[in-house]
Design an enzyme around this catalytic site. Structure first.
Site, short mmCIF file in Angstrom:
data_model
loop_
_atom_site.label_atom_id
_atom_site.label_comp_id
_atom_site.label_asym_id
_atom_site.label_seq_id
_atom_site.Cartn_x
_atom_site.Cartn_y
_atom_site.Cartn_z
CG HIS A 1 0.44 6.31 -0.57
ND1 HIS A 1 -0.74 6.84 -1.06
CD2 HIS A 1 0.10 5.74 0.63
CE1 HIS A 1 -1.74 6.62 -0.21
NE2 HIS A 1 -1.24 5.95 0.82
CG HIS B 1 -1.72 1.25 1.38
ND1 HIS B 1 -2.94 1.43 0.74
CD2 HIS B 1 -1.50 2.40 2.07
CE1 HIS B 1 -3.42 2.62 1.04
NE2 HIS B 1 -2.56 3.23 1.85
CD GLU B 2 2.09 3.40 3.65
OE1 GLU B 2 2.26 4.50 3.08
OE2 GLU B 2 1.11 3.17 4.39
#
Length: 229
Positions: free
Chosen positions: A104, A100-101
């Protein structure tokens, strides 16, 4: 003091309850899938590096950071920071968080519009978070509706920021799951587990936004009523 004891306070309690439920759910889901190991035996840090390579992002590093639930991507340093519990873990839950990071980081690399807009809104939201309640309280004490209304306007900036944050967070999770699945980093039930972890985490953003919206609704009900009186 009517502001604190008005019957519309149930809106605040509803927001708190929604956030508590979402928080409990993400903790439970993470705990379940922190016990499931990925078949490849790779750590979350290693998989984060793989995802960035597959996405063609070569200027972003992956580092460990202190604390719990401190995982984040910092566009200023071009670094994905993974918490101590995630960095070296090979669990499906940790990999979901790391991916998920990375989502980004990929957004930043591609110039994702919603991420850029959120970055612009950060100082505005911080300013609103710092000053909105003091202004509202001072306005109540002094009987100045202008101060109260200005405080509400600043509080509204927090809601706008949270609403912009939602697509940023959901898109990062979509990107994460895409790379995990398409590159066979996780397979079968591992993908299902990562999706459940990310969906549970996303709901915390949804409920936080709803709680802020309920707070804002309460302000309109209270001070709109007072102005009409």
């Amino acid at each position: 003091m009517f502001f604190f004891y008005d019957r519309t306070f149930w809106l605040v309690l509803l927001g708190i309850a929604l956030c508590a439920i979402a928080s409990a759910n993400v903790s439970r889901t993470y705990r379940i899938y922190s016990k499931m190991r990925n078949a490849g035996g790779h750590s979350a840090a290693r998989i984060a590096q793989l995802i960035l390579e597959y996405a063609g992002v070569y200027d972003v590093g992956v580092e460990e950071t202190n604390g719990n639930l401190t995982d984040h991507y910092d566009p200023r340093t071009k670094t994905v920071y993974l918490s101590e519990a995630v960095y070296a873990s090979d669990s499906v839950a940790a990999i979901g968080v790391a991916a998920h990071e990375c989502g980004h980081a990929i957004q930043d690399h591609e110039g994702y519009l919603a991420l850029r807009l959120r970055s612009v809104l950060v100082p505005v939201a911080n300013f609103g978070s710092f000053l909105s309640w003091p202004l509202i309280l001072i306005g109540i004490l002094l009987g100045s509706m202008n101060l109260v209304h200005f405080g509400i306007l600043l509080f509204s900036a927090i809601l706008v920021f949270q609403m912009v944050t939602l697509p940023v967070e959901f898109n990062a999770s979509v990107r994460a799951l895409h790379f995990l699945k398409e590159n066979a980093i996780l397979i079968g039930e591992e993908i299902t587990g990562a999706r459940k972890v990310l969906n549970a985490a996303a709901m915390t953003y949804v409920t936080a936004t709803l709680a802020t919206a309920l707070q804002l609704l309460r302000m309109f009900l209270l001070f709109g009523r007072r102005r009409s009186d």
